[in-house]
Design an enzyme around this catalytic site. Structure first.
Site, mmCIF file in Angstrom:
data_model
loop_
_atom_site.group_PDB
_atom_site.id
_atom_site.type_symbol
_atom_site.label_atom_id
_atom_site.label_comp_id
_atom_site.label_asym_id
_atom_site.label_seq_id
_atom_site.Cartn_x
_atom_site.Cartn_y
_atom_site.Cartn_z
ATOM 1 N N HIS A 1 0.800 -1.226 0.000
ATOM 2 C CA HIS A 1 0.000 0.000 0.000
ATOM 3 C C HIS A 1 0.831 1.275 0.000
ATOM 4 O O HIS A 1 0.272 2.363 -0.153
ATOM 5 C CB HIS A 1 -0.955 0.003 1.196
ATOM 6 C CG HIS A 1 -2.075 -0.980 1.076
ATOM 7 N ND1 HIS A 1 -2.998 -0.950 0.053
ATOM 8 C CD2 HIS A 1 -2.414 -2.048 1.840
ATOM 9 C CE1 HIS A 1 -3.866 -1.936 0.193
ATOM 10 N NE2 HIS A 1 -3.535 -2.623 1.267
ATOM 11 N N GLU B 1 -6.877 -12.109 5.878
ATOM 12 C CA GLU B 1 -7.610 -10.848 5.967
ATOM 13 C C GLU B 1 -8.945 -10.872 5.238
ATOM 14 O O GLU B 1 -9.463 -9.824 4.843
ATOM 15 C CB GLU B 1 -6.743 -9.697 5.456
ATOM 16 C CG GLU B 1 -5.991 -9.986 4.179
ATOM 17 C CD GLU B 1 -4.904 -8.956 3.889
ATOM 18 O OE1 GLU B 1 -4.964 -7.837 4.427
ATOM 19 O OE2 GLU B 1 -3.994 -9.281 3.109
ATOM 20 N N ARG C 1 6.828 -6.264 3.163
ATOM 21 C CA ARG C 1 5.555 -6.742 2.628
ATOM 22 C C ARG C 1 5.588 -6.620 1.113
ATOM 23 O O ARG C 1 5.742 -5.529 0.564
ATOM 24 C CB ARG C 1 4.376 -5.962 3.196
ATOM 25 C CG ARG C 1 3.051 -6.451 2.605
ATOM 26 C CD ARG C 1 1.857 -6.147 3.465
ATOM 27 N NE ARG C 1 1.482 -4.744 3.468
ATOM 28 C CZ ARG C 1 0.317 -4.306 3.970
ATOM 29 N NH1 ARG C 1 -0.555 -5.168 4.499
ATOM 30 N NH2 ARG C 1 0.032 -3.019 3.968
ATOM 31 N N ASP D 1 -8.989 -5.052 6.109
ATOM 32 C CA ASP D 1 -9.575 -5.859 5.032
ATOM 33 C C ASP D 1 -10.541 -6.905 5.577
ATOM 34 O O ASP D 1 -11.562 -7.203 4.949
ATOM 35 C CB ASP D 1 -8.468 -6.536 4.226
ATOM 36 C CG ASP D 1 -7.801 -5.577 3.251
ATOM 37 O OD1 ASP D 1 -8.484 -5.099 2.335
ATOM 38 O OD2 ASP D 1 -6.605 -5.304 3.406
ATOM 39 N N ASP E 1 16.298 -11.745 -3.160
ATOM 40 C CA ASP E 1 17.628 -11.532 -3.740
ATOM 41 C C ASP E 1 18.233 -10.196 -3.323
ATOM 42 O O ASP E 1 19.462 -10.068 -3.248
ATOM 43 C CB ASP E 1 17.577 -11.638 -5.267
ATOM 44 C CG ASP E 1 17.537 -13.074 -5.765
ATOM 45 O OD1 ASP E 1 17.675 -13.993 -4.934
ATOM 46 O OD2 ASP E 1 17.375 -13.280 -6.988
#
Length: 278
Positions: free
Chosen positions: A48, A163, A80, A189, A98
């Site tokens: 977000h 969620e 996230r 959510d 990575d």
């Protein structure tokens, strides 16, 4: 050199509560500042917040610079990702690993099958499907960590987000998925999925969250959550949540700015927004 030990994963396995803060400003400068404050973990948000792989890399480097200055006092970065299942999700997870992320939070995981896909994306073969590219990656310090491909699987921490109503129906199996270290409940959510958008404080939503924390603990995994009020944070800590974000940098900046302005002028536009009790 040995692959760095994931202290956040170890703390959760030991049952130690980890207090965190959301980092959504997408700035290496602010993230470096926060990394030295003393939170156990910082959530670098690629879902977000306006982050991409390059901006997350800059923030991981900023956290590492705090480590040089503060040693173990610095925060552990949790990244996230924007998505984590399917072919696109597997490719994105590979990129974030990575560049050096060791702990990933993956949103919108609804089933144990999806949770297993996330775990596989985080593991080198034969345990998973993560592509082999350590010679090109910061994660191995460009092969300075000579045993990285043999040690990385054990140091990656996988956190999945439950969620939705569907996710809560499958929560026991999702939490029991081998390789899942913790399950993060997303109040905003979840409340929308339950028919109460913008009202995570609704009693039905609160009850489902409390039951969810207990179910995750019963599976032997770490429950996590974001709480934007002290009352909610303390409630979920008392319920057994093991990794709890107790605020967000965006909200801290906005509230601090409003508080300072309020000392000099009265302006309805400067009033704090209503608490959503996430």
């Amino acid at each position: 050199m040995k692959t760095p030990h994931n202290t956040f994963k170890q703390a959760m396995a030991d049952g130690r509560t980890q207090i965190g803060l959301w980092a959504a400003l997408a700035s290496p400068y602010s993230t470096e500042l926060l990394a030295g404050v003393g939170y156990d973990w910082l959530l670098i948000d690629g879902e977000h917040a306006p982050n991409d792989v390059r901006s997350v890399l800059g923030q991981l480097q900023a956290v590492a610079s705090a480590q040089l200055a503060l040693g173990d006092a610095r925060s552990h970065p949790v990244v996230r990702v924007p998505l984590g299942t399917g072919e696109a999700g597997t490719a994105i997870i590979k990129q974030y690993l990575d560049i050096g992320a060791q702990t990933l939070l993956v949103p919108m995981v609804d089933t144990p099958e999806q949770a297993a896909q996330v775990v596989a994306a985080c593991r080198y073969a034969p345990a998973g499907v993560r592509g082999m590219g350590s010679a090109l990656s910061r994660a191995s310090r460009w092969q300075t960590h000579t045993q990285y491909v043999h040690e990385a699987n054990e140091q990656v921490c996988v956190l999945v987000q439950a969620e939705t109503v569907t996710a809560m129906a499958h929560l026991d199996a999702m939490a029991a998925t081998p390789g899942v270290d913790g399950v993060f409940i997303g109040p905003a959510d979840l409340s929308a999925s339950m028919g109460y958008p913008g009202n995570a404080a609704h009693p039905e939503v609160q009850a489902v969250i409390e039951q969810g924390i207990a179910r995750i603990l019963k599976a032997g995994k770490a429950p996590g959550i974001l709480a934007t009020s002290e009352a909610q944070a303390r409630k979920w800590l008392a319920a057994g949540a093991r990794f709890v974000a107790v605020g967000a940098d965006t909200m801290l900046l906005a509230s601090g700015a409003r508080e300072l302005l309020g000392k000099y002028k009265t302006d309805p536009a400067a009033a704090a927004p209503a608490d959503r009790s996430y």
